[in-house]
Design a protein around this motif. Structure first.
Motif, PDB file in Angstrom:
ATOM      1  N   MET A 134       0.824  -1.208   0.000  1.00  0.00           N
ATOM      2  CA  MET A 134       0.000   0.000   0.000  1.00  0.00           C
ATOM      3  C   MET A 134       0.861   1.263   0.000  1.00  0.00           C
ATOM      4  O   MET A 134       0.512   2.262  -0.622  1.00  0.00           O
ATOM      5  N   SER A 135       1.983   1.175   0.681  1.00  0.00           N
ATOM      6  CA  SER A 135       2.842   2.366   0.761  1.00  0.00           C
ATOM      7  C   SER A 135       3.333   2.763  -0.628  1.00  0.00           C
ATOM      8  O   SER A 135       3.641   3.924  -0.878  1.00  0.00           O
ATOM      9  N   ARG A 136       3.412   1.788  -1.518  1.00  0.00           N
ATOM     10  CA  ARG A 136       3.849   2.099  -2.875  1.00  0.00           C
ATOM     11  C   ARG A 136       2.663   2.399  -3.793  1.00  0.00           C
ATOM     12  O   ARG A 136       2.790   3.144  -4.764  1.00  0.00           O
ATOM     13  N   TRP A 137       1.514   1.789  -3.487  1.00  0.00           N
ATOM     14  CA  TRP A 137       0.362   1.929  -4.377  1.00  0.00           C
ATOM     15  C   TRP A 137      -0.430   3.211  -4.120  1.00  0.00           C
ATOM     16  O   TRP A 137      -1.207   3.634  -4.960  1.00  0.00           O
ATOM     17  N   ILE A 138      -0.292   3.751  -2.928  1.00  0.00           N
ATOM     18  CA  ILE A 138      -1.098   4.919  -2.575  1.00  0.00           C
ATOM     19  C   ILE A 138      -0.232   6.179  -2.624  1.00  0.00           C
ATOM     20  O   ILE A 138       0.793   6.274  -1.940  1.00  0.00           O
ATOM     21  N   GLN A 139      -0.642   7.130  -3.469  1.00  0.00           N
ATOM     22  CA  GLN A 139       0.074   8.396  -3.576  1.00  0.00           C
ATOM     23  C   GLN A 139      -0.824   9.560  -3.179  1.00  0.00           C
ATOM     24  O   GLN A 139      -0.405  10.473  -2.492  1.00  0.00           O
ATOM     25  N   SER A 140      -2.062   9.478  -3.669  1.00  0.00           N
ATOM     26  CA  SER A 140      -2.943  10.630  -3.580  1.00  0.00           C
ATOM     27  C   SER A 140      -4.274  10.238  -2.949  1.00  0.00           C
ATOM     28  O   SER A 140      -4.609   9.053  -2.885  1.00  0.00           O
TER      29      SER A 140
END
Length: 482
Positions: A134-140
């Motif tokens: 999730m830390s990589r998939w979630i930006q915004s």
RNA sequence: CGGAGUGUAGCGCAGCCUGGUAGCGCAACUGCUUUGGGAGCAGUGGGUCGCGGGUUCAAAUCCUGCCACUCCGACCA
């Protein structure tokens, strides 16, 4: 010789409930112990139940917008360190993978070789490894909410195991979601808990208490844990499912951040939730009787069993008729088993009873001649036998299955209500459990501050189960538990 | 990890104390009779007695080490 009234399961529930439970599983051919410590083999009759659970619930999750995915069975050891409370909760029950190869020693015996620099643990739950993704998939904020689920197995090295209820390896689904704020996370926990309630009542035919866990019973690392607590026929509680509001704890541990609408950086709020094969154990202990399993129709691999009772001179006629009835029921979408095994009829009957098949249809020469069937409900026993025309039965079959479901649900609700008592003091608890009575006792939450409570809880192996929503959070249920 | 117990045929057990070539019930298989709530008779097949050492002419049995499982606690979906 007069036949003695005899139960299919020995001992009876009253004689020895834990042993009865084991025997029911064996008689229904659902599962058995394996050569692997603490791990069970789920046999086809047991797995079919889990498949039906998966099939039904998976559709509901997708309707809610959850997407399925799969994450590794092995988790880098270092990941567990990312959340302190989480470590404390699971460290003592992790299987650890330290090698990646086998070699023969001087005696030709296989020994582990190829030591890993960084050991892995077999997942006891997947918060950390999913959080890493999730830390990589979630930006915004546009990536939120993110709702993921995985169907899989996990391993917790249990000291003491019991089939379905507590095994080292067990099967479950685990949902992991991320939201912008606390409200989103709370709403998610509540929605999923409602889905669980719907699932247990409408599919598994038992009810429970929805509520909030007391702090000491929370999931390691959670801000809040919500639970569905059911009552078994021995009065013990079973936590059938839970949802967890994880706050920003795992977001901080796993570094899951997003840019909000104002361009600021925020941690997401995560949740996780699950039910497992344990619920099957609950179903057994809630519905079963002294003749074995009673399957809720929606869960049953076979909803109706047809027993052809043939004699030498009418085999073709009876079998032909039985096949016709089976086909008519299948056309209605009912899961039918036509039992053509070469066994004596009474043995087939007891087999169907022990497996808990909701409806048993008997077809012999009499029925075939008259184009009729005889039908017996598993939940009500042989007194419920009725004979009616094929057309009438096929028409009525779905209604009968629903009636079995309704009966199981109302029966278990009545048991739960009859055995849930109100109390107001530590002395009430002492009187109740000290007298060997079974069930739940609901007491004011203020009692949790009573210094005398702990000793009584310990004396009778009690725990707080949940603070039911229905009581506005002012009461807490105290009971023995699985 | 504490306390107790059990490992002998697919399952459940006896035999062990007092060593002498492994037995019972159920299940399985074959045949006949049966078949609407747990059938009867006759016959057949199946076991390195948890594993390793030791004592002995001889070990399921005695001694010893290990392993596994079950139950009761503590821990937990």
């Amino acid at each position: 010789m007069a036949k003695k009234a005899r139960t299919a399961i020995t001992p009876t529930r009253e004689e020895n409930f834990p042993e009865w439970y084991q025997q029911v599983i064996k008689a229904a051919d659902m599962a058995e112990n394996s050569p692997v410590r603490g791990c069970m083999i789920v046999k086809p009759n047991g797995w079919a139940i889990w498949e039906n659970m998966q099939r039904t619930f998976d559709v509901w999750l997708k309707e809610y917008g959850v997407q399925n995915a799969s994450f590794p069975l092995l988790i880098p050891l270092e990941f567990m360190n990312r959340e302190a409370e989480h470590v404390d909760g699971f460290a003592t029950e992790c299987a650890v993978v330290t090698h990646h190869r086998l070699e023969k020693d001087e005696n030709g015996k296989l020994v582990p070789a190829g030591k890993l620099e960084e050991p892995y643990i077999v997942r006891p739950t997947s918060e950390t490894i999913i959080g890493d993704s999730m830390s990589r998939w979630i930006q915004s904020y546009r990536d939120l909410p993110m709702k993921l689920n995985q169907w899989g197995n996990v391993m917790r090295w249990e000291m003491r195991t019991r089939m379905f209820l507590r095994t080292s390896e067990f099967f479950w689904h685990e949902g992991h979601c991320a939201f912008e704020d606390h409200d989103g996370a709370t709403a998610d926990c509540m929605h999923i808990l409602d889905l669980y309630e719907k699932f247990f009542t409408e599919v598994m035919a038992f009810d429970g208490f929805k509520g909030v866990k007391t702090p000491d019973e929370r999931f390691p690392g959670a801000n809040e844990t919500y639970a569905f607590e059911a009552m078994m026929q021995d009065g013990k509680a079973l936590q059938a499912a839970t949802t967890h509001d994880l706050g920003t704890t795992f977001a901080k541990g796993c570094n899951i951040k997003y840019q909000d609408r104002d361009g600021g950086e925020q941690f997401v709020h995560t949740t996780s939730w699950a039910f497992s094969t344990r619920a099957i154990g609950g179903m057994i202990m809630i519905h079963g009787d002294d003749d074995g399993l009673i399957m809720p129709p929606k869960l049953a691999a076979h909803q109706i069993v047809i027993l052809p009772m043939v004699k030498d001179d009418n085999e073709a006629q009876v079998m032909g008729f039985a096949e016709k009835v089976a086909a008519a029921l299948k056309a209605k979408g009912i899961r039918v088993l036509l039992d053509t095994r070469e066994m004596r009829t009474p043995d087939k009957m007891w087999d169907a009873i022990k497996k808990g098949i909701p409806l048993r249809v008997e077809i012999g020469g009499r029925e075939a001649d008259a184009e009729q069937v005889s039908c017996v409900r598993r939940d009500l026993g042989r007194e419920s036998k009725e004979t009616l025309s094929v057309e009438a039965f096929v028409e009525k079959a779905e209604g009968l299955l629903q009636a079995v479901h309704d009966e199981l649900l109302s029966r278990s609700r009545k048991f739960r209500d009859d055995n849930t008592h109100e109390g107001s003091s530590v002395q009430d608890l002492k009187d109740f459990f000290g007298a060997g009575k079974i069930g739940f006792m609901k007491v004011p939450v203020t009692l949790l501050d009573d210094p005398a409570l702990e000793a009584v809880m310990k004396e009778y192996s009690l725990s707080t189960r949940c603070m039911p929503f229905a009581d506005g959070g002012e009461k807490v249920i105290i009971a023995k538990a699985y």
